[in-house]
Design an enzyme around this catalytic site. Structure first.
Site, PDB file in Angstrom:
ATOM      1  N   GLN A   1       0.842  -1.201   0.000  1.00 54.39           N
ATOM      2  CA  GLN A   1       0.000   0.000   0.000  1.00 54.39           C
ATOM      3  C   GLN A   1       0.871   1.242   0.000  1.00 54.39           C
ATOM      4  O   GLN A   1       1.960   1.258   0.582  1.00 54.39           O
ATOM      5  CB  GLN A   1      -0.924   0.020   1.230  1.00 54.39           C
ATOM      6  CG  GLN A   1      -2.166  -0.833   1.080  1.00 54.39           C
ATOM      7  CD  GLN A   1      -3.179  -0.273   0.064  1.00 54.39           C
ATOM      8  OE1 GLN A   1      -2.880   0.609  -0.733  1.00 54.39           O
ATOM      9  NE2 GLN A   1      -4.369  -0.841   0.073  1.00 54.39           N
TER      10      GLN A   1
ATOM     11  N   TYR B   1      -7.214 -11.991  -2.142  1.00 54.99           N
ATOM     12  CA  TYR B   1      -6.243 -11.014  -2.679  1.00 54.99           C
ATOM     13  C   TYR B   1      -5.427 -10.461  -1.497  1.00 54.99           C
ATOM     14  O   TYR B   1      -5.318  -9.258  -1.312  1.00 54.99           O
ATOM     15  CB  TYR B   1      -6.941  -9.848  -3.399  1.00 54.99           C
ATOM     16  CG  TYR B   1      -7.998 -10.253  -4.396  1.00 54.99           C
ATOM     17  CD1 TYR B   1      -7.676 -10.464  -5.731  1.00 54.99           C
ATOM     18  CD2 TYR B   1      -9.333 -10.417  -4.000  1.00 54.99           C
ATOM     19  CE1 TYR B   1      -8.652 -10.818  -6.654  1.00 54.99           C
ATOM     20  CE2 TYR B   1     -10.317 -10.779  -4.910  1.00 54.99           C
ATOM     21  CZ  TYR B   1      -9.968 -10.982  -6.226  1.00 54.99           C
ATOM     22  OH  TYR B   1     -10.941 -11.329  -7.129  1.00 54.99           O
TER      23      TYR B   1
ATOM     24  N   CYS C   1      -9.697   0.074  -4.977  1.00 57.10           N
ATOM     25  CA  CYS C   1      -8.922   1.234  -5.438  1.00 57.10           C
ATOM     26  C   CYS C   1      -9.539   1.796  -6.713  1.00 57.10           C
ATOM     27  O   CYS C   1      -8.925   2.645  -7.361  1.00 57.10           O
ATOM     28  CB  CYS C   1      -7.463   0.832  -5.674  1.00 57.10           C
ATOM     29  SG  CYS C   1      -7.289  -0.513  -6.854  1.00 57.10           S
TER      30      CYS C   1
HETATM   31  C1  LIG Z   1      -4.763  -4.329  -4.112  1.00 60.57           C
HETATM   32  S1  LIG Z   1      -3.651  -5.634  -3.785  1.00 60.57           S
HETATM   33  C2  LIG Z   1      -4.147  -6.068  -2.152  1.00 60.57           C
HETATM   34  C3  LIG Z   1      -3.103  -6.694  -1.262  1.00 60.57           C
HETATM   35  C4  LIG Z   1      -3.406  -6.829   0.223  1.00 60.57           C
HETATM   36  N1  LIG Z   1      -4.775  -7.110   0.525  1.00 60.57           N
HETATM   37  C5  LIG Z   1      -2.876  -5.648   1.011  1.00 60.57           C
HETATM   38  O1  LIG Z   1      -3.640  -4.947   1.679  1.00 60.57           O
HETATM   39  O2  LIG Z   1      -1.658  -5.404   0.959  1.00 60.57           O
HETATM   40  C6  LIG Z   1      -4.308  -6.877  -4.785  1.00 60.57           C
HETATM   41  C7  LIG Z   1      -3.606  -8.202  -4.710  1.00 60.57           C
HETATM   42  O3  LIG Z   1      -4.347  -9.144  -5.486  1.00 60.57           O
HETATM   43  C8  LIG Z   1      -3.454 -10.030  -6.115  1.00 60.57           C
HETATM   44  N2  LIG Z   1      -4.202 -10.643  -7.235  1.00 60.57           N
HETATM   45  C9  LIG Z   1      -4.482 -10.118  -8.440  1.00 60.57           C
HETATM   46  N3  LIG Z   1      -5.262 -10.949  -9.150  1.00 60.57           N
HETATM   47  C10 LIG Z   1      -5.476 -12.048  -8.378  1.00 60.57           C
HETATM   48  C11 LIG Z   1      -6.205 -13.239  -8.556  1.00 60.57           C
HETATM   49  N4  LIG Z   1      -6.871 -13.490  -9.694  1.00 60.57           N
HETATM   50  N5  LIG Z   1      -6.225 -14.151  -7.546  1.00 60.57           N
HETATM   51  C12 LIG Z   1      -5.546 -13.904  -6.404  1.00 60.57           C
HETATM   52  N6  LIG Z   1      -4.849 -12.768  -6.173  1.00 60.57           N
HETATM   53  C13 LIG Z   1      -4.803 -11.858  -7.141  1.00 60.57           C
HETATM   54  C14 LIG Z   1      -2.278  -9.153  -6.483  1.00 60.57           C
HETATM   55  O4  LIG Z   1      -1.106  -9.933  -6.652  1.00 60.57           O
HETATM   56  C15 LIG Z   1      -2.193  -8.217  -5.266  1.00 60.57           C
HETATM   57  O5  LIG Z   1      -1.325  -8.737  -4.286  1.00 60.57           O
END
Ligand SMILES: C[S@@+](CC[C@H](N)C(=O)[O-])C[C@H]1O[C@@H](n2cnc3c(N)ncnc32)[C@H](O)[C@@H]1O
Length: 335
Positions: free
Chosen positions: A167, A196, A287
């Site tokens: 973040q 995620y 976001c």
């Molecule tokens: C906005 S970040 C959120 C990370 C975490 N929740 C945090 O607060 O730090 C989104 C995350 O989703 C993961 N991501 C994207 N597409 C995904 C999918 N299809 N399945 C699982 N994770 C995914 C990305 O790698 C990333 O780490």
């Protein structure tokens, strides 16, 4: 050709909306209510893009941008607005997305949580290299803008693989995580599916509360980091949420599901699994207001009630905005 028109509002992304001869023209670096002299730079069938050449009556909250690269580098879109106005605009982006895209009426969006730290908050910036110069890709999405500094970069080194999501704003992300944890604490120690989950910053703190947590994340490096750095017993899963989550919802029946997807939001498999297995509480951190609104529409139609919608400013000087939405299954529709 020079055109003079007034700016009706600012669209998400920071472009001023100007109407001219029946077409919407998107003009960056202007503010609502300003009368601007502009030229059309690109014309499409349904809309056009323009460049402001002169502001004829400046908005009272227009300020001089701090950064010498502002307007050329594509990083910031709102440096020409006072911070109070930036917050008002972000609040409106969310309210408009919920009503226009989500068709959600009467949702009270809580006042956005702003910050005193409006500069030097980024832990990470993405620079490009041309010859021996470092720079950003410009506002036109193609030119190279060499820079020697960035006003929103903290300049502190971050000892983390660049592929792992982190973040942006330490102080603001701490407020966001803290508020989420407080809400979940009110529910006792529920079983939680954290979708995620990235490198598991929140996941670990949920486990520390005594909750039984499963964290699902696509990026194997993020999960490897989490396994190495978090001591609490957590079930970490490296997988595409869309492919595996229905199985976990069916077997574990968690009372709480957290989702924090990338800008594209939840894909149909994810919303389908949620409305099929109907966890009692969903906490949606987003976001991107447009995809959030699209997904909330589906969840509300399936019987969820929006209990709280709280925006946070994690990206001062830009149009990005983070929102946490608390949803609860309407008990009269659970059967
Ligand atoms: C906005 S970040 C959120 C990370 C975490 N929740 C945090 O607060 O730090 C989104 C995350 O989703 C993961 N991501 C994207 N597409 C995904 C999918 N299809 N399945 C699982 N994770 C995914 C990305 O790698 C990333 O780490």
């Amino acid at each position: 050709m020079l055109i003079t028109e007034s700016v009706s509002n600012i669209a998400f992304g920071g472009h001023g909306v100007v109407r001219h001869e029946g077409k919407v023209v998107f003009v960056p670096f202007v503010l609502p209510g300003e009368k601007v002299e502009f030229e059309i730079t690109q014309s499409k069938k349904s809309h056009a893009f323009g460049r402001a050449l002169r502001i004829l009556n400046a908005h009272p909250d227009r300020i001089t941008p701090k950064c010498e690269y502002y307007g050329r580098c594509g990083g910031c879109q709102l440096q020409h607005a006072s911070y109070d106005l930036q917050l008002k605009l972000k609040q409106q982006f969310i309210e408009e997305a919920l009503t226009r895209i989500g068709k959600l009426q009467n949702i009270l969006v809580s006042p956005i949580i702003g910050t005193k730290h409006q500069w030097a908050y980024r832990r990470r910036i993405k620079l490009h290299k041309q010859g021996d110069q470092l720079g950003f890709i410009g506002v036109d999405n193609s030119s190279f803008v060499p820079v020697t500094h960035c006003e929103i970069d903290s300049g502190q080194s971050l000892d983390l693989d660049p592929d792992i999501f982190v973040q942006a704003h330490p102080e603001q992300s701490e407020k966001l995580y803290g508020d989420l944890l407080n809400q979940i604490k009110q529910l006792g120690t529920p079983k939680i599916l954290d979708l995620y989950c990235g490198m598991g910053i929140l996941t670990a703190r949920l486990a520390a509360l005594g909750c039984e947590v499963t964290g699902i994340e696509l990026n194997a490096k993020a999960i490897a980091w989490a396994q190495k750095n978090h001591a609490h017993p957590i079930r970490w899963v490296v997988a595409d949420v869309a492919k595996v989550m229905a199985g976990y919802l069916k077997r574990d029946r968690p009372a709480v599901v957290l989702v924090n997807p990338p800008r594209t939001g939840l894909n149909p498999e994810v919303t389908n699994a949620l409305v099929t297995y109907r966890p009692k509480h969903i906490f949606y951190t987003s976001c991107m207001p447009a995809t959030l609104a699209r997904d909330l529409k589906i969840l509300v139609e399936a019987g969820y009630v929006i209990e709280q919608c709280q925006p946070y400013d994690l990206f001062p000087q830009t149009t990005h905005v983070e929102t946490v939405v608390t949803l609860c299954l309407n008990s009269s529709k659970t059967s």
